[in-house]
Motif scaffolding. Structure first.
Motif, mmCIF file in Angstrom:
data_model
loop_
_atom_site.group_PDB
_atom_site.id
_atom_site.type_symbol
_atom_site.label_atom_id
_atom_site.label_comp_id
_atom_site.label_asym_id
_atom_site.label_seq_id
_atom_site.Cartn_x
_atom_site.Cartn_y
_atom_site.Cartn_z
ATOM 1 N N ALA A 164 0.822 -1.221 0.000
ATOM 2 C CA ALA A 164 0.000 0.000 0.000
ATOM 3 C C ALA A 164 0.851 1.264 0.000
ATOM 4 N N LEU A 165 2.126 1.125 0.316
ATOM 5 C CA LEU A 165 3.007 2.289 0.428
ATOM 6 C C LEU A 165 3.416 2.830 -0.937
ATOM 7 N N GLY A 182 -5.857 5.695 10.571
ATOM 8 C CA GLY A 182 -5.263 6.959 10.989
ATOM 9 C C GLY A 182 -5.948 8.154 10.372
ATOM 10 N N VAL A 183 -5.284 9.290 10.416
ATOM 11 C CA VAL A 183 -5.837 10.552 9.921
ATOM 12 C C VAL A 183 -5.099 10.988 8.667
ATOM 13 N N VAL A 184 -5.865 11.361 7.647
ATOM 14 C CA VAL A 184 -5.270 11.888 6.417
ATOM 15 C C VAL A 184 -4.952 13.370 6.625
ATOM 16 N N HIS A 185 -3.679 13.716 6.463
ATOM 17 C CA HIS A 185 -3.262 15.111 6.631
ATOM 18 C C HIS A 185 -3.117 15.844 5.309
ATOM 19 N N ASP A 186 -2.963 15.094 4.226
ATOM 20 C CA ASP A 186 -2.744 15.750 2.940
ATOM 21 C C ASP A 186 -2.938 14.737 1.809
ATOM 22 N N LYS A 187 -3.084 15.274 0.590
ATOM 23 C CA LYS A 187 -3.149 14.444 -0.606
ATOM 24 C C LYS A 187 -2.246 15.046 -1.674
ATOM 25 N N SER A 188 -1.768 14.212 -2.572
ATOM 26 C CA SER A 188 -0.969 14.716 -3.688
ATOM 27 C C SER A 188 -1.867 15.476 -4.647
ATOM 28 N N THR A 243 -2.317 15.012 -7.704
ATOM 29 C CA THR A 243 -3.024 14.079 -8.591
ATOM 30 C C THR A 243 -4.097 13.301 -7.850
ATOM 31 N N GLY A 244 -4.017 13.293 -6.518
ATOM 32 C CA GLY A 244 -4.976 12.527 -5.734
ATOM 33 C C GLY A 244 -4.629 11.059 -5.639
ATOM 34 N N GLN A 245 -3.482 10.691 -6.208
ATOM 35 C CA GLN A 245 -3.090 9.288 -6.214
ATOM 36 C C GLN A 245 -2.385 8.867 -4.921
ATOM 37 N N THR A 246 -1.956 9.850 -4.140
ATOM 38 C CA THR A 246 -1.244 9.553 -2.897
ATOM 39 C C THR A 246 -1.898 10.288 -1.735
ATOM 40 N N VAL A 247 -2.087 9.601 -0.640
ATOM 41 C CA VAL A 247 -2.611 10.223 0.576
ATOM 42 C C VAL A 247 -1.555 10.087 1.680
ATOM 43 N N TYR A 248 -1.513 11.080 2.537
ATOM 44 C CA TYR A 248 -0.511 11.103 3.601
ATOM 45 C C TYR A 248 -1.223 10.904 4.936
ATOM 46 N N VAL A 249 -0.978 9.751 5.521
ATOM 47 C CA VAL A 249 -1.735 9.321 6.697
ATOM 48 C C VAL A 249 -0.837 9.246 7.930
ATOM 49 N N GLU A 250 -1.335 9.833 9.020
ATOM 50 C CA GLU A 250 -0.670 9.665 10.317
ATOM 51 C C GLU A 250 -1.319 8.459 10.986
ATOM 52 N N PRO A 251 -0.572 7.375 11.179
ATOM 53 C CA PRO A 251 -1.153 6.169 11.783
ATOM 54 C C PRO A 251 -1.671 6.427 13.196
ATOM 55 N N GLN A 252 -2.825 5.862 13.474
ATOM 56 C CA GLN A 252 -3.416 6.011 14.803
ATOM 57 C C GLN A 252 -2.498 5.457 15.884
ATOM 58 N N ILE A 279 9.505 8.084 5.928
ATOM 59 C CA ILE A 279 8.639 8.712 6.929
ATOM 60 C C ILE A 279 8.624 10.203 6.604
ATOM 61 N N LEU A 280 7.462 10.711 6.253
ATOM 62 C CA LEU A 280 7.334 12.107 5.843
ATOM 63 C C LEU A 280 6.685 12.935 6.953
ATOM 64 N N GLU A 281 6.457 14.206 6.672
ATOM 65 C CA GLU A 281 5.854 15.087 7.674
ATOM 66 C C GLU A 281 4.854 16.018 7.017
ATOM 67 N N ARG A 282 3.702 16.157 7.631
ATOM 68 C CA ARG A 282 2.680 17.103 7.202
ATOM 69 C C ARG A 282 2.105 17.779 8.436
ATOM 70 N N ASN A 283 2.021 19.099 8.389
ATOM 71 C CA ASN A 283 1.485 19.866 9.527
ATOM 72 C C ASN A 283 2.236 19.556 10.822
ATOM 73 N N GLY A 284 3.532 19.273 10.681
ATOM 74 C CA GLY A 284 4.345 18.983 11.848
ATOM 75 C C GLY A 284 4.130 17.600 12.437
ATOM 76 N N ARG A 285 3.386 16.745 11.736
ATOM 77 C CA ARG A 285 3.084 15.398 12.223
ATOM 78 C C ARG A 285 3.684 14.376 11.265
ATOM 79 N N PRO A 286 4.154 13.222 11.773
ATOM 80 C CA PRO A 286 4.725 12.195 10.906
ATOM 81 C C PRO A 286 3.639 11.465 10.128
ATOM 82 N N VAL A 287 3.875 11.227 8.847
ATOM 83 C CA VAL A 287 2.879 10.548 8.016
ATOM 84 C C VAL A 287 3.559 9.530 7.104
ATOM 85 N N LEU A 288 2.741 8.608 6.621
ATOM 86 C CA LEU A 288 3.180 7.631 5.628
ATOM 87 C C LEU A 288 2.459 7.933 4.311
ATOM 88 N N ALA A 289 3.184 7.793 3.213
ATOM 89 C CA ALA A 289 2.593 8.022 1.895
ATOM 90 C C ALA A 289 1.960 6.726 1.401
#
Length: 249
Positions: free
Chosen positions: A133-134, A160-166, A168-177, A139-149
């Motif tokens: 799924a990756l 988890g919580v989606v903090h951002d999207k690419s 193209t909408g093909q990638t979502v950046y999720v902070e695992p719960q 390990i990336l960062e969005r809004n000062g929080r660690p996320v996975l692409a």
């Protein structure tokens, strides 16, 4: 001017160096609403050290500088202040871990939490259900929080919580719960670290404020010495001679 001209002619003129005018910081220090920043404190310490170096040089020629010595004595020895700054602020304008016991403990806690978050995220990425799924294994960062692409179609592979999207909408950046509580604790600890640093900076600022008069007196003396040395250098370059003044007009 004649006294300094004599030193220049002997080839032993004092070296001023780049001494910043202390009045820049001390003229209104009593009305400061924010503490000095680390880079300002390093500049102040350097100025103190430069002033003391100048005084040491001039005292070595005190017999040749009877008039200028009166100004040399106005330069205060502020070594205890420059040492206090150097003990707290590193040359790269950061606050040393040793600045206070609490700061050292907070930074130790931050390092442990950061390591724990990265270790937990690595475990999540290594899980069989998540690997495919990756989008990448960083390990990336969005809004000062660690996320996975994650690939958008596989977004639910990680709770988890989606903090951002690419774009193209093909990638979502999720902070695992699974790291929520650790990240929250890390943010709180970093807040405490910033608060402790502010306290330390205020402590140094207050210490400097107590010696403001000495610093301003030193600034006035150094400016006068610098200007007089400049006049003496001009005198030497133009082969000037001190005039004899008559008393009868």
């Amino acid at each position: 001017t004649t006294e300094f001209r004599g030193l220049i002619d002997r080839g032993c003129a004092p070296i001023m160096g780049e001494i910043k005018d202390l009045s820049i910081w001390f003229a209104d220090i009593g009305g400061r609403r924010v503490p000095f920043e680390p880079n300002e404190l390093n500049d102040i310490a350097s100025a103190f050290e430069g002033c003391l170096s100048l005084k040491t040089q001039l005292k070595g020629y005190s017999e040749l500088l009877p008039l200028m010595s009166q100004w040399t004595e106005k330069i205060a020895d502020l070594t205890e202040l420059s040492r206090a700054i150097r003990d707290v602020v590193s040359p790269d304008d950061t606050i040393r871990d040793s600045a206070s016991k609490e700061l050292k403990e907070l930074r130790g806690k931050i390092a442990k939490l950061d390591a724990a978050i990265k270790e937990r995220l690595q475990r999540i990425m290594n899980a069989a259900a998540v690997k495919d799924a990756l989008e990448n294994r960083n390990i990336l960062e969005r809004n000062g929080r660690p996320v996975l692409a994650l690939k958008a179609p596989s977004r639910r592979a990680v709770a988890g919580v989606v903090h951002d999207k690419s774009q193209t909408g093909q990638t979502v950046y999720v902070e695992p719960q699974a790291v929520f509580s650790l990240v929250n604790e890390l943010e709180e600890t970093r807040y405490d670290e910033r608060r402790e640093i502010t306290r330390i900076l205020w402590s140094l600022t207050s210490m400097l404020a107590e010696r403001a008069l000495s610093a301003l007196m030193t600034a006035k003396a150094v400016v006068y010495i610098d200007a007089t040395l400049a006049k003496a250098r001009f005198s030497a370059s133009s082969e000037g001679i001190e005039p004899s003044l008559t008393k009868d007009g």
